[in-house]
Design a protein around this motif. Sequence first.
Motif, PDB file in Angstrom:
ATOM      1  N   LEU A 103       0.839  -1.195   0.000  1.00 22.36           N
ATOM      2  CA  LEU A 103       0.000   0.000   0.000  1.00 22.36           C
ATOM      3  C   LEU A 103       0.876   1.246   0.000  1.00 22.36           C
ATOM      4  CD1 LEU A 103      -2.689   1.574   0.374  1.00 22.36           C
ATOM      5  CD2 LEU A 103      -2.376   1.280   2.852  1.00 22.36           C
ATOM      6  N   ILE A 104       0.693   2.099  -1.001  1.00 25.42           N
ATOM      7  CA  ILE A 104       1.361   3.402  -1.050  1.00 25.42           C
ATOM      8  C   ILE A 104       0.394   4.441  -0.502  1.00 25.42           C
ATOM      9  CG2 ILE A 104       2.365   5.168  -2.538  1.00 25.42           C
ATOM     10  CD1 ILE A 104       3.100   2.909  -4.496  1.00 25.42           C
ATOM     11  N   LYS A 105       0.845   5.173   0.522  1.00 26.74           N
ATOM     12  CA  LYS A 105      -0.001   6.210   1.134  1.00 26.74           C
ATOM     13  C   LYS A 105       0.624   7.588   0.873  1.00 26.74           C
ATOM     14  CE  LYS A 105      -2.571   8.677   4.017  1.00 26.74           C
ATOM     15  NZ  LYS A 105      -2.055  10.027   3.683  1.00 26.74           N
ATOM     16  N   PRO A 106       0.217   8.254  -0.227  1.00 24.60           N
ATOM     17  CA  PRO A 106       0.703   9.607  -0.491  1.00 24.60           C
ATOM     18  C   PRO A 106      -0.046  10.627   0.359  1.00 24.60           C
ATOM     19  CG  PRO A 106      -0.791   8.925  -2.225  1.00 24.60           C
ATOM     20  CD  PRO A 106      -0.702   7.773  -1.273  1.00 24.60           C
ATOM     21  N   ASN A 107       0.358  11.880   0.292  1.00 29.67           N
ATOM     22  CA  ASN A 107      -0.379  12.983   0.919  1.00 29.67           C
ATOM     23  C   ASN A 107      -1.284  13.590  -0.151  1.00 29.67           C
ATOM     24  OD1 ASN A 107      -1.231  15.558   1.829  1.00 29.67           O
ATOM     25  ND2 ASN A 107       0.524  15.720   3.198  1.00 29.67           N
TER      26      ASN A 107
ATOM     27  N   LYS B 104      -4.250  -0.685  -7.766  1.00 33.28           N
ATOM     28  CA  LYS B 104      -5.604  -0.565  -7.230  1.00 33.28           C
ATOM     29  C   LYS B 104      -5.755   0.768  -6.496  1.00 33.28           C
ATOM     30  CE  LYS B 104      -8.959  -2.879  -4.231  1.00 33.28           C
ATOM     31  NZ  LYS B 104      -9.238  -4.083  -3.406  1.00 33.28           N
ATOM     32  N   ILE B 105      -6.769   1.547  -6.881  1.00 33.84           N
ATOM     33  CA  ILE B 105      -7.079   2.787  -6.175  1.00 33.84           C
ATOM     34  C   ILE B 105      -7.897   2.441  -4.926  1.00 33.84           C
ATOM     35  CG2 ILE B 105      -8.546   4.839  -6.235  1.00 33.84           C
ATOM     36  CD1 ILE B 105      -6.045   5.405  -7.632  1.00 33.84           C
TER      37      ILE B 105
ATOM     38  N   ILE C  60      -0.237  -3.870  -6.029  1.00 28.92           N
ATOM     39  CA  ILE C  60       0.119  -2.528  -5.552  1.00 28.92           C
ATOM     40  C   ILE C  60      -1.151  -1.708  -5.370  1.00 28.92           C
ATOM     41  CG2 ILE C  60       1.440  -0.424  -6.035  1.00 28.92           C
ATOM     42  CD1 ILE C  60       3.217  -2.164  -7.896  1.00 28.92           C
ATOM     43  N   TRP C  61      -1.332  -1.175  -4.166  1.00 30.37           N
ATOM     44  CA  TRP C  61      -2.472  -0.335  -3.834  1.00 30.37           C
ATOM     45  C   TRP C  61      -1.996   1.090  -3.593  1.00 30.37           C
ATOM     46  CZ3 TRP C  61      -4.976  -3.676   0.653  1.00 30.37           C
ATOM     47  CH2 TRP C  61      -5.326  -4.933   0.149  1.00 30.37           C
ATOM     48  N   ILE C  62      -2.816   2.034  -3.983  1.00 35.80           N
ATOM     49  CA  ILE C  62      -2.535   3.446  -3.682  1.00 35.80           C
ATOM     50  C   ILE C  62      -3.779   4.005  -3.008  1.00 35.80           C
ATOM     51  CG2 ILE C  62      -1.773   5.683  -4.560  1.00 35.80           C
ATOM     52  CD1 ILE C  62      -0.843   4.264  -7.115  1.00 35.80           C
ATOM     53  N   GLY C  63      -3.639   4.500  -1.773  1.00 33.76           N
ATOM     54  CA  GLY C  63      -4.832   4.896  -1.041  1.00 33.76           C
ATOM     55  C   GLY C  63      -4.665   6.112  -0.157  1.00 33.76           C
ATOM     56  N   ASP C  64      -5.804   6.767   0.111  1.00 32.82           N
ATOM     57  CA  ASP C  64      -5.841   7.905   1.034  1.00 32.82           C
ATOM     58  C   ASP C  64      -7.300   8.225   1.358  1.00 32.82           C
ATOM     59  OD1 ASP C  64      -4.955   9.891   2.696  1.00 32.82           O
ATOM     60  OD2 ASP C  64      -3.999  11.100   1.140  1.00 32.82           O
ATOM     61  N   SER C  65      -7.472   9.163   2.294  1.00 30.24           N
ATOM     62  CA  SER C  65      -8.788   9.660   2.675  1.00 30.24           C
ATOM     63  C   SER C  65      -8.736  11.177   2.638  1.00 30.24           C
ATOM     64  CB  SER C  65      -9.147   9.168   4.089  1.00 30.24           C
ATOM     65  OG  SER C  65     -10.294   9.818   4.580  1.00 30.24           O
ATOM     66  N   GLY C  66      -9.480  11.791   1.723  1.00 34.93           N
ATOM     67  CA  GLY C  66      -9.387  13.230   1.533  1.00 34.93           C
ATOM     68  C   GLY C  66     -10.614  13.975   2.007  1.00 34.93           C
ATOM     69  N   ILE C  67     -10.498  15.293   2.105  1.00 31.98           N
ATOM     70  CA  ILE C  67     -11.587  16.126   2.618  1.00 31.98           C
ATOM     71  C   ILE C  67     -12.738  16.248   1.615  1.00 31.98           C
ATOM     72  CG2 ILE C  67     -12.192  18.472   3.356  1.00 31.98           C
ATOM     73  CD1 ILE C  67      -9.355  18.756   4.409  1.00 31.98           C
TER      74      ILE C  67
END
Length: 376
Positions: free
Chosen positions: A47-51, A113-114, A84-91
């Motif tokens: 899991l890739i956790k960008p900002n 995977k998003i 490979i997952w790329i994930g985050d939680s945005g406003i």
Amino acid sequence: MDQLNNFVVSVRKCEVYDSDLLVNKIKEIFEDIGDIDKVLLKGKKVLIKPNLVSPLPPEKAATTHPAMVEAVVRILKEKGIEDIWIGDSGIHGTSKIFSVCGIKDIAVRYGCKICDFDNYEIDMTSNDSNVILKRIPLSKYVTESDVIINMPKTKVHHAVIYTGAIKNLYGTIVGKNKMKLHANLGTRENFENALLDIYMTVKPTINIMDGIVGMEGNGPANGKPIKTNMVLGSYNGVALDIIAMRHIGISIREVGYIERAIKRGISPKEKDITVKGDKLDMVKYDKPSVILTRLGSIAEKLTPKIYQYLKPIPKFDKKKCVKCRICVETCPVKALELNEYPKVRKKDCISCFCCQEACFSDAITRSDLKRKEKEK
């Protein structure tokens, strides 16, 4: 190997967002910190956790640049890692954020995977060794991954002065639970310990920071891009933050949660961190008044009345405000109301600046930062 106890930080000079160049730079970082082939193994879920704080294009410097993410994905692919997952939680809705920030294109191109943390199950993760948060509402995307690559951006943050590897993991908490935490934690000390509790529960495997162009001033979403020309990496997120802060002119004493991390033994003192790679010149970032923030923290513990006077609060620019109500709806303690323009009830405000992060119009700054700018 216990990655959290590896206190090597690699600093590499990089002046442009070119994925070919960044692949080489990040490989150099991996060589510096060592043992990478024992971590990035075939068959692992990574899991890739960008900002991805807000749906802003890369040139705004509010989010991790897609070229950085692409470089990491390419290296993972070279090592035979396909899941490979790329994930985050945005406003403002994670789907929109992935598109505007350029991450969706990377995911589609490389078959990643998003992962929208807000549209998946919550895993109430327990950690009895934590100071404040014994159970944390993490996205199952986080708890189901084998390897977590934390990819923060170098930025000033109104509420905590600086945001990097540690603060980036606040985004692993699902949706409105982030707002509830802000409201329920109460004091700055509790919030700082909560950030560290989240870090020690998520335990990112590797931290890789985008510091090529950072953000100063009205951060973390509406500040000014500033060239810093660095990419950093470490197994230990606190150690990485300490070295990144040194390069942008922010001391450990200015950032409470970093100071607290050293006291809790999560990271050694700065002198005990091993730094490898390139030597870079310091680029001093413009930031809010640290003196006022520290005085406010002291007053918060000792004298509530003095704290009410000293604490920084949101300041609204009537010329920029479009009266969209996003700030009012975002405030975790309902301290804002919209009449002709937004107005904050100072006694209720907890100085979290969630409203500032959510504002599309760059209409909110810190009250003390506004005075600082007038003094220049």
